[in-house]
Each structure stands twice: as structure tokens, then as C-alpha cells.
Motif scaffolding. Sequence first.
Motif, PDB file in Angstrom:
ATOM      1  N   ALA B  22       0.646  -1.178   0.167  1.00 24.31           N
ATOM      2  CA  ALA B  22      -0.123  -0.007   0.307  1.00 24.31           C
ATOM      3  C   ALA B  22       1.232   1.057  -0.254  1.00 24.31           C
ATOM      4  O   ALA B  22      -0.038   1.920  -0.470  1.00 24.31           O
ATOM      5  N   LYS B 103      -4.735  -0.923  15.167  1.00 25.54           N
ATOM      6  CA  LYS B 103      -5.603  -2.087  13.835  1.00 25.54           C
ATOM      7  C   LYS B 103      -6.338  -2.119  13.928  1.00 25.54           C
ATOM      8  O   LYS B 103      -7.263  -2.414  15.443  1.00 25.54           O
ATOM      9  N   PRO B 104      -7.658  -2.432  12.800  1.00 27.75           N
ATOM     10  CA  PRO B 104      -7.764  -2.723  12.025  1.00 27.75           C
ATOM     11  C   PRO B 104      -7.435  -0.996  11.558  1.00 27.75           C
ATOM     12  O   PRO B 104      -8.662  -0.878  11.548  1.00 27.75           O
ATOM     13  N   PHE B 105      -6.626  -1.001  10.473  1.00 30.85           N
ATOM     14  CA  PHE B 105      -7.173  -0.010   9.640  1.00 30.85           C
ATOM     15  C   PHE B 105      -6.567  -0.140   7.920  1.00 30.85           C
ATOM     16  O   PHE B 105      -6.194  -0.875   7.843  1.00 30.85           O
ATOM     17  N   GLY B 106      -7.166   1.168   7.611  1.00 29.02           N
ATOM     18  CA  GLY B 106      -7.488   0.701   5.798  1.00 29.02           C
ATOM     19  C   GLY B 106      -6.001   1.809   5.166  1.00 29.02           C
ATOM     20  O   GLY B 106      -5.284   2.568   5.661  1.00 29.02           O
ATOM     21  N   THR B 107      -6.215   2.002   4.033  1.00 28.01           N
ATOM     22  CA  THR B 107      -5.099   2.152   3.139  1.00 28.01           C
ATOM     23  C   THR B 107      -5.231   3.560   3.512  1.00 28.01           C
ATOM     24  O   THR B 107      -4.542   4.543   3.647  1.00 28.01           O
ATOM     25  N   ARG B 108      -6.501   4.426   3.059  1.00 29.65           N
ATOM     26  CA  ARG B 108      -7.061   5.982   3.520  1.00 29.65           C
ATOM     27  C   ARG B 108      -5.636   6.193   4.899  1.00 29.65           C
ATOM     28  O   ARG B 108      -5.498   7.201   4.576  1.00 29.65           O
ATOM     29  N   LEU B 110      -3.781   4.822   6.310  1.00 26.16           N
ATOM     30  CA  LEU B 110      -2.649   4.530   6.668  1.00 26.16           C
ATOM     31  C   LEU B 110      -2.203   6.280   5.777  1.00 26.16           C
ATOM     32  O   LEU B 110      -0.704   6.365   6.471  1.00 26.16           O
TER      33      LEU B 110
END
Lengths: 444, 235
Positions: B22, B103-108, B110
Motif C-alpha cells: 500500500a 489495527k485494523p486500519f485501511g489504506t486511506r 494509513l
Amino acid sequence: MSWKRDIKQLLRQWGLPARVLAILAAVMLLDFAVNALLFERANDFALQEQEAGQLAERLAIAERLLDEAPVARRNALARELSSGSFTLHWSAQAGRPLAAINLAGLQRQLMESQPELARARLQLHLRPIDVRHTLGGTMVLGDGSTLSFQSQSRATWPLKAGHILRMILPTVALVPLAWLLVFASLRPLRRLVRASKHVGTPHARPLEETGPAELQALIRAFNAMQRRIDDLLDANTQTMLAIGHDVRTPLARMQLRLDGLALDPAERAALDHDIAEMRDLIASLQSFVDADASEEAKERVDLAAMAQTLVDGAQDRGKSAEYEGPGRLVVMARSFALRRALSNLIENALHYGGNARVVVSRAAREVVIAVEDDGPGIAEEALGKVLQPFVRLDDARARNTAGMGLGLAIVDRSIRGEGGTLALSNRRAGGLRAEIRLPHDGLA
Amino acid sequence: MSAKSIVLVEDDPALRLLTARALRSHGYDVRTACTGAEMWVMLENAPADLIVLDIMLPGTSGIDLFRRLRREGDTPVIFISARGSEEDRVLGLELGADDYLAKPFGTRELMARVGAVLRRTQGEVELSSASRDYAFDGWSFSMARHELRSPDGALIDLTGAEFDLLATFIAQPQRVIGRQRLIELSRTRMGDSSDRSIDVLVSRLRRKLADGRDNAPIVTVRGIGYMFTAEVTRP
């Protein structure tokens, strides 16, 4: 001081029977002491010289006259010699009442005044319960018949009072002693009752083993039980947390994989939503555990600013929320716990009621925070249940925040951790009212 | 301009791969390590602009690694944690981490965090982790703890947007800041960044900073914007 410890040690080993016996022994000892004292007083009791002289003279004359009179005349003579406050009675039998109290001192006093009374073997007695303050006595005449007399004298009253006291004193002493015994013996039991209310909460502490041997055994068993319950709850909590942590990593992988895929936007939104729901679920589990085990210290927190900030945040998201209350209200609290509780209540109101009205007010020694909505409320019979964790209600009107229905349980736990209370009620105008009461020591 | 260099320390192989992918897809130069030891080797070979560090690592924990990193330099660090509690987040930030990602994290998310930290440390808004506490008129404002305290020590909650606005004021005290610039700065926080919403934000901030006095240290400069009038110090 080792002997003090020894005595304490000895006392600790005493069982209930030994304690009861000890109390009885103490009461008997007291009774004995009171008796001894009273007899001592009775022995030393004396009438005023003039009164004693008059009494002795009358007795001596009566004794001499009756002794000399023929038997047939004696009854009549006794009546003649009687006056209002002094009555004589002759009896042919040789019988004497047992002296209730030995008035040796007074007897000596009378005999010294009229020595011939000694020859007549004067014996005095005090009628114990007699409102007329009578002093009585008997003399033995030459032929063995008995002359008894009653004389009224105010001076005998203190002796009588003492006598009555002697009879009721053991009872009077026994009541507080018995009460003390029961009170002292049950104190560990009361502590046990109090402690049992905290089993399974963070306030649970092992009890000191005190009291009678039987109670000590009970406390030991209770402590062991409490430890086992704590261990179980701990294990339970740790398992929940471990699952939560372990699920977070695969969830993160899932989210990143999803972000890298070329998907139909609607499909992506649905999947994102699913992952978000799982994340919220884990977060609420974590909050539930944290609400109980938080080691966060209390600090000064502006509760009004906190409530306003949450309301403003909701407004920024386009929700209908309002705040009513002071611009500033500082309380001592764990800020995370309090914020989480308030936030959960507001989110709950927005989600189920469609709006949220936060009213903060100060009472005498507490702060009241009410979160109200205009929604359908909760069925009355379900009001108590919604505070329990993991309890899901089928009723659509029953509230369960996304996830496990932990939302209100978290609030309840957090607020109890602050020493406050949470109460839910249906508003008369419709909608739910959640009321938090926090102790407030009057900080500015 | 060369790509920013990021070292990612994560023990879960799949997550490491996905996170690295990512980041790379957004133009970063990423090197990955699964333990602290590997990280040290990489940093010796070439320094990094940012380290993304999992707190729970086998062997030396992320916290210990972070402490050593801080002793040896000031490379910015973002913590990744599988514990999502608020207390953890503050602990991480208190230690001096530049950001914290649960966590959990998304691409956006991050990318937003990585981008923000890199921008910040680049000197756009000059803020080094050591001196991110400020004081004004007896108030204290901590960037690390993300909190504001009144002169009597009470914690005053701020919404994210209010916090950002106050941070902007504090970074440029006694200077008039144009309304347009404030809107730009707070765009990330507010969905509706109109003139009006900035005025709402300012009025909320004033209310919180008033503290019983008549006026908060934010004055309106007619037709231009606002000015933070209090003297700001770094304790």
C-alpha cells in the motif's frame, strides 16, 4: 508487648460458646460485686440517733410489757401499743421471716441504745418491695413466742432502692453486654455481607480473618471463593481481550486487501461496513474490559466542556444534538471513562431516539447529567436488562448498540467506577432518559 | 524530489507485505523488517524518513525499540497497535511517538497518517516532538497528549477541529491569520469548510477559553480573519 499479642491470640481462638460463657461469667461477677457492695451498705446502715433511740425504747417497752403479760392478753396489748406508723404483732409460734438484708449496723445501734433488746434476740429485716418504706423486725420473748413489728421510716428508702437495683441490675447489665457480644461477634459477619456485594468487581478485597473461629473459617472460605471468582473473571477478560487482539491483525489484512482490489463501489462500501462493524465490536469489548480495569487516575475534568464537545461533534456530523447547562463545571473523574460513558449515551440517543439532549446540572453534593431523546424509549420490563452485558433482547425497541449490546453496560460500569450511578427511565413525553449522578465535592 | 524512505517493522508476514504494498503504491520507498534487530541493520545501511513500528513484536518490544530510536536520533515514528484502547493511544503519544495507528486500519487512514507526519517533520508546521507543549495565560496545550488544560489544571475537551484550530493559532501568536487560510488548514477535519463553520469553530473555542473572563484571547480582525492575542511560551 508479647503478652498483649498472646491475649489477642487467645481471644481469637475462642469460639462462640466460649464467648457466651465469658459474657455470662462477667455478668455473674458483676452481680456478685453488686451484692457484696449492697450488703456492705446494709451492714453499715444506721438511723439518725434520735429516731434510733425512740425506736429502741418503744421496742424495749413492748418487749418488757408483752413478756410480762399473760398469753391471753398479749394480742390485745400488741394492738394497744401500736400506733399509726408503728405496728406490733404477737404470735405464739416461734417463726421468723428470713432476713432479706442483714442490717447488722442498725441492729447494733438499737441494741446499744437498749441493751435488753439483745436478750430478746432482736432481728431486723427490710421488706424489699414496699412502697411504705417499712423497717421490720422480730424479737423472741421469754417463752419462745414471737413479737414482730413494723415501723415506717423514710430513712430506709435508699436501702430499698439499692435492693431493687440489685435485683434488676443483672438484667440491665446483661442487655448491653448481650448486645455487645452479638454486635462484636457479628461484626466480621457484617463485613462479610458487605464484601460479598463487591465480589467480582474491582473493589473486591480479601477480608481479614477476625472474629470467632467459626467466622474465621467462613471468611477463609469466602476469600478462597472470591479468589477463584476473580481468577475466572480474569481468565474470561483475558480471553476476550486476546481474541480481540488476535482478530485485529487479520482484520487489518482484510481491510488492506480490500483497498487493493478493483471492486464495484457499492460492494466495497458494504465490505468496508462489515469490517467497520467488526472493528467496533472489538473496540466495544475492549471498552467493556477497560471500564472495569482502568488504572487511569482521577483528575480535574471540565464536565461541561466535555458534554459540549460531544454535542458539538454530533452537530458537526449533522445530527440533532443540544446541550443545556453551565459553561464550566469541574469534577474529579477519570476522563476516558467519563467521556466514553457520555459518548455512548449520546450515540445511543442519536441512534435509537434520533436526537440527543444533554442536560448538566449541579445538586447539593452531586452532578446530574441527563441524556434524553424523543424516540420510542425502552419497554419498562426491559429497562433493567439493558444494563447487563451480553444480554440481547429480541424486542426491537430494546437498545443494543452495534455489536454485542455492551454500550449501556460499558456506561454502567464506567460510572460505577467513578462512584456514581446510572438510571434509565422512560420520559412521560416519550423517549428515553439516561441519568448519571456523580458525587461532587464542590470544586469550582 | 526523491521518494520518502520508510522502514516498516511488523511481525505478521501478510500484514507486512500488504502494508508495504500500500505504501509503495503511494510512491514511498519501503523497506520491511520483522524484528528490531533487522530494523537496526537497515537503519545502519541507510537512514529513513519515517519508521512505522508495531508495538507488539517478538523479542524486543516496539516500545523499547522506540526508546532506543529516540536516544539515537529523531526519526519520526508511527506506532501500530493491536490494542485499540484510548489509554494506549495516549501512552504511545506521551512517549513521544509522532502518531498512533490502531489495527485494523485501511489504506486511506494509513496514507493520511504517514503523509501528515512526513509533512509535519518536513517543517511545514515546524513542530519537533520534544517541544510540542505550549503555555499561554496560565493555560497549557499539549500536542503530544492532544489536550488542553485550564489554569486550574482542569482538562478541557476539544473537538478535533477545535484542537487543530487552536494549534494553528498557537503556532502563530499575535499574527493575523486570514479566514481563507484557516479554512484550508481545517479542511481535513470539517466536512463543510465554509466561512460560517470557521466562525462557529472560533466561537466555540472562545467559549471554552473564556474561563469566566469577559474575553478569550482570540480577536476578530474585521474583513481579514482572526488573531490569537495571548503570549505563547514553551515550557
